[in-house]
Design a protein around this motif. Structure first.
Motif, PDB file in Angstrom:
ATOM      1  N   GLU B 212     -38.946  41.621  24.344  1.00 46.43           N
ATOM      2  CA  GLU B 212     -37.719  41.844  23.583  1.00 46.43           C
ATOM      3  C   GLU B 212     -36.503  41.590  24.468  1.00 46.43           C
ATOM      4  O   GLU B 212     -35.533  40.977  24.060  1.00 46.43           O
ATOM      5  N   LEU B 214     -36.520  39.819  27.240  1.00 48.93           N
ATOM      6  CA  LEU B 214     -36.514  38.414  27.626  1.00 48.93           C
ATOM      7  C   LEU B 214     -35.855  37.575  26.536  1.00 48.93           C
ATOM      8  O   LEU B 214     -35.078  36.667  26.811  1.00 48.93           O
ATOM      9  N   LEU B 215     -36.154  37.917  25.288  1.00 51.12           N
ATOM     10  CA  LEU B 215     -35.577  37.171  24.174  1.00 51.12           C
ATOM     11  C   LEU B 215     -34.087  37.426  24.052  1.00 51.12           C
ATOM     12  O   LEU B 215     -33.337  36.561  23.626  1.00 51.12           O
ATOM     13  N   ALA B 216     -33.669  38.637  24.407  1.00 55.17           N
ATOM     14  CA  ALA B 216     -32.252  38.981  24.289  1.00 55.17           C
ATOM     15  C   ALA B 216     -31.438  38.324  25.391  1.00 55.17           C
ATOM     16  O   ALA B 216     -30.224  38.270  25.314  1.00 55.17           O
ATOM     17  N   VAL B 219     -32.445  32.978  28.124  1.00 57.61           N
ATOM     18  CA  VAL B 219     -33.423  32.032  28.684  1.00 57.61           C
ATOM     19  C   VAL B 219     -34.018  31.223  27.544  1.00 57.61           C
ATOM     20  O   VAL B 219     -34.224  31.731  26.462  1.00 57.61           O
ATOM     21  N   VAL B 371     -38.704  32.777  19.040  1.00 55.54           N
ATOM     22  CA  VAL B 371     -37.440  33.158  19.661  1.00 55.54           C
ATOM     23  C   VAL B 371     -36.851  34.395  19.018  1.00 55.54           C
ATOM     24  O   VAL B 371     -35.829  34.890  19.447  1.00 55.54           O
ATOM     25  N   THR B 372     -37.467  34.898  17.979  1.00 57.70           N
ATOM     26  CA  THR B 372     -37.019  36.156  17.399  1.00 57.70           C
ATOM     27  C   THR B 372     -38.203  37.112  17.361  1.00 57.70           C
ATOM     28  O   THR B 372     -39.320  36.745  17.698  1.00 57.70           O
ATOM     29  N   LEU B 373     -37.936  38.335  16.961  1.00 56.55           N
ATOM     30  CA  LEU B 373     -39.001  39.329  16.887  1.00 56.55           C
ATOM     31  C   LEU B 373     -39.627  39.373  15.500  1.00 56.55           C
ATOM     32  O   LEU B 373     -40.494  40.181  15.235  1.00 56.55           O
ATOM     33  N   ASP B 374     -39.160  38.506  14.602  1.00 58.35           N
ATOM     34  CA  ASP B 374     -39.658  38.533  13.218  1.00 58.35           C
ATOM     35  C   ASP B 374     -41.155  38.290  13.164  1.00 58.35           C
ATOM     36  O   ASP B 374     -41.662  37.472  13.898  1.00 58.35           O
TER      37      ASP B 374
END
Lengths: 304, 374
Positions: B212, B214-216, B219, B371-374
């Motif tokens: 989470e 890392l995605l925020a 990168v 690239v999202t948490l969906d």
């Protein structure tokens, strides 16, 4: 004043569950906004939508003037997001974690920036400890340091102090106020009343909808909640009896004081009259805590 | 605490069952994997490979030659096609197109009739001894193949066979299995070390909750994936060096091909494994799934690539499946380069499939990185 966050009619559903259901939220620049609500009320999902980690099913808006759907990558450069669960690398030291973050954000003078944040957050003594060996309070501090390292304009903190002791929480909030004084906007979700009271404004969510918002005082005043207070001994027994009576929504003992609250003044007066026997009751302005517990105990009636 | 509690046990069992039910992917894998493997390997693996590609070199076509060829075919081990020249035979053996070349000497018929016991030379690709073992053994029974055709006078002396086979085990004259195993081992170890670690790379982030964050952070997927892959390329090369060094020093493995070329080829092979690992890592929801996926590819890599069992001995459909696996090609290249001294021209047909595989898989990885948490 310009809004740091300005989103309208956000929707998100997972399967059949509407996690966020038509949420409209505006947070002014430089404000500390407390995000309250029961577990599962949609706080985390809202925060994730604000930083582009979750795509809204409907609605939209801006974050720091940028579109939350289209400009998510750009928004990320200017916000600091602190996840609910510690999400830094436990097998790296404090310095290594911060250095990683600094490098990812391509911060100029990385070493100095890391040193400066370590000093500011009081992490100097732990700089070479593995993050996994830190206690909860220090982990939160590391996470906060990592979130503000790139000097964001907006901080999104998702229950930053869960499971942290009172002193650490106090210090954590002192840091947040310190940064807000420099113009940082903060959206912070919490379950702690004392923390809610330290927010400039609070927003209460229930079932993915915004129920109440305003300054803590406004929220307390506008709740129309009636609160009586009495002092005395053996209050626990009285409280237990009072809870069974109609109109008494909550009866809680605080040391030598007993608070009862409800929406129906007449019913409350009847209750204190019948059972409160030897006690002397005074009406007091409702406290935020009374209001929040009142709100928490009314799921479903949320539609504002 | 106080011994075994059946209720506690049931509680845990319920919880586990719910978890299994809610993870249909793993459930499907648990059921499908053994079934698939049972069918796949039950039919594909053949310790007694038949219909091995065999070339025929004969200067003059004669009666005895035809009889002999028919006899070879009748054993079921040899699929014979005529060759135009010695050069073609050499090339066929080097490429792995041919496992045997039968050389019928000139004036074969006359030599047999004269009782000269001419030799029929069998060139065999012995890089994989088990592939040719039974076929070569069947030759012993064939010396009587001409009995019906040759004149009575020669037949009557049973001590003297009309001709003899001479087996020439090429590339691996002593038929040392280790010389066959080492090139395979290089490929296997590389797969094990690179595929598995990268398979876990991204799922581990997800499971530890660091994804989470890392995605925020700003990168990009390709950065994350490459960064996770590069260390293992170095580790892979280190392993290659160690394996080859031991093989050369201890087992006397010949290194007949070009070392720089081998290094380059292995680089591509490592890349194919890493790409596959990263793809699994982005698709799998947790480490358990990721490991299952890696294992799913590992067994076919062992069994269908020609590492454990002769490739040519498998039915055609299994060979097709094997052709998709990078290990199959890597194995041929490494065996060919180390034992046969193959150069770029010989390995090119096996090089591009690995490259193509890597490319396709890398595209899938980039595409499936969430690239999202969906």
């Amino acid at each position: 004043m310009t809004a740091a966050i300005d989103v309208r009619d956000l929707h998100k559903r997972y399967g059949e569950r509407r996690v966020v259901d038509g949420l409209t939220l505006s947070v002014a620049e430089g404000e500390i906004c407390g995000f309250l609500g029961a577990n599962g009320s949609g706080k985390t999902t809202t925060i994730r939508m604000l930083c582009g980690l979750v795509k809204p099913d409907g609605g939209g808006g801006t974050c720091l003037g940028m579109d939350i759907i289209r400009d998510a990558p750009r928004i990320r450069l200017q916000i600091g997001y602190m996840t609910q669960r510690f999400s830094f690398y436990e097998d790296l030291t404090v310095t290594e974690n911060l250095d990683f973050v600094a490098a990812v954000y391509e911060i100029a003078n990385r070493r100095e920036a890391v040193k400066a944040i370590i000093a500011r957050m009081g992490l100097a003594d732990r700089a070479d400890q593995l993050a996994g060996q830190l206690s909860g309070g220090w982990k939160q501090r590391l996470a906060l340091a990592a979130c503000v390292l790139h000097k964001p304009k907006l901080l999104l903190l998702d229950e930053p102090t869960a499971g942290v002791d009172a002193k650490a929480r106090r210090e954590f909030w002192d840091l947040i106020h310190d940064m807000a004084a420099d113009g940082l906007t903060v959206l912070v979700s919490t379950h702690y009343m004392d923390e809610a009271e330290r927010c400039g404004r609070i927003v209460y969510l229930s079932d993915g909808k915004l129920v109440v918002q305003g300054t803590p005082d406004e929220v307390a005043r506008d709740s129309k909640l009636v609160t009586f207070r009495a002092t005395g001994t053996d209050l626990d027994l009285v409280a237990r009896a009072l809870r069974t009576l109609p109109g008494v929504e909550s009866a809680a003992v605080f040391g030598s004081a007993l608070h009862i609250a409800g929406m129906d003044r007449a019913a409350l007066e009847r209750a204190t009259g019948s059972l409160g026997g030897g006690l002397v009751w005074h009406e007091v302005p409702p406290q935020l805590e009374d209001v929040l517990i009142h709100l928490l105990s009314q799921p479903g009636k949320a539609a504002a | 605490m106080n011994g075994f509690s059946f209720r506690r046990f049931l509680a845990v069992l319920r919880k586990e069952w719910i978890q299994v039910r809610r993870d249909p992917f793993t459930l499907r894998m648990i059921i499908a994997l053994p079934v698939m493997q049972l069918f796949l390997f039950g039919y594909a693996i053949n310790a007694d490979p038949k219909h091995l590609p065999t070339g025929l070199l004969a200067v003059d076509h004669s009666k005895y030659e035809r009889t002999l060829v028919a006899a070879l075919k009748n054993t079921g081990y040899y699929d014979i096609r005529p060759l135009a020249s010695e050069a073609e035979a050499e090339r066929g053996l080097a490429d792995g197109e041919l496992l045997f070349v039968v050389n019928i000497p000139p004036n074969f018929d006359r030599s047999v009739d004269r009782g000269e016991q001419p030799s029929v030379l069998m060139d065999a690709d012995a890089t994989d001894p088990s592939a040719i073992g039974n076929a070569a053994a069947a030759l012993a029974g064939l010396v009587s193949a001409l009995d019906r055709d040759v004149p009575q006078a020669i037949q009557s002396s049973p001590a003297k066979a009309p001709f003899q086979f001479q087996l020439h085990a090429r590339y691996n004259p002593e038929q040392l299995t280790v010389l066959n195993i080492v090139p395979g081992l290089i490929c296997i170890v590389l797969t094990m070390s690179t595929l598995f670690v990268t398979t876990l790379a991204i799922t581990r982030e997800t499971e530890r909750g660091t994804m989470e964050n890392l995605l925020a952070m700003p990168v990009r997927p390709i950065e994350v994936m490459l960064a996770k892959v590069v260390p293992y390329i170095a580790i892979g090369y280190a392993q290659v060096v160690i394996i080859i060094a031991i093989a050369v020093v201890v087992f006397g493995l010949p290194v007949r091909g070009s070392v720089p070329l081998l290094t380059f080829v292995l680089g591509i092979f490592i890349a194919s494994n890493l790409a596959l690992g990263i793809t699994f890592s982005t698709i799998a929801r947790n480490q358990m799934q990721a490991i299952q996926m890696a294992q799913f590819t590992l067994l076919p890599s062992f069994l269908l690539s020609g590492f454990m069992f002769p490739f040519k001995g498998m039915p055609i459909w299994a060979q097709w499946a094997g052709e998709v696996i990078p290990m199959t090609h890597a194995l041929r290249i490494v065996r060919g380069m180390l034992l046969k001294g193959n150069g770029f021209a010989e390995i090119a047909p096996d090089l591009w499939p690995i490259g193509a595989f890597t490319l396709v898989v890398a595209v899938i990885a980039t595409w499936s990185y969430r690239v999202t948490l969906d």
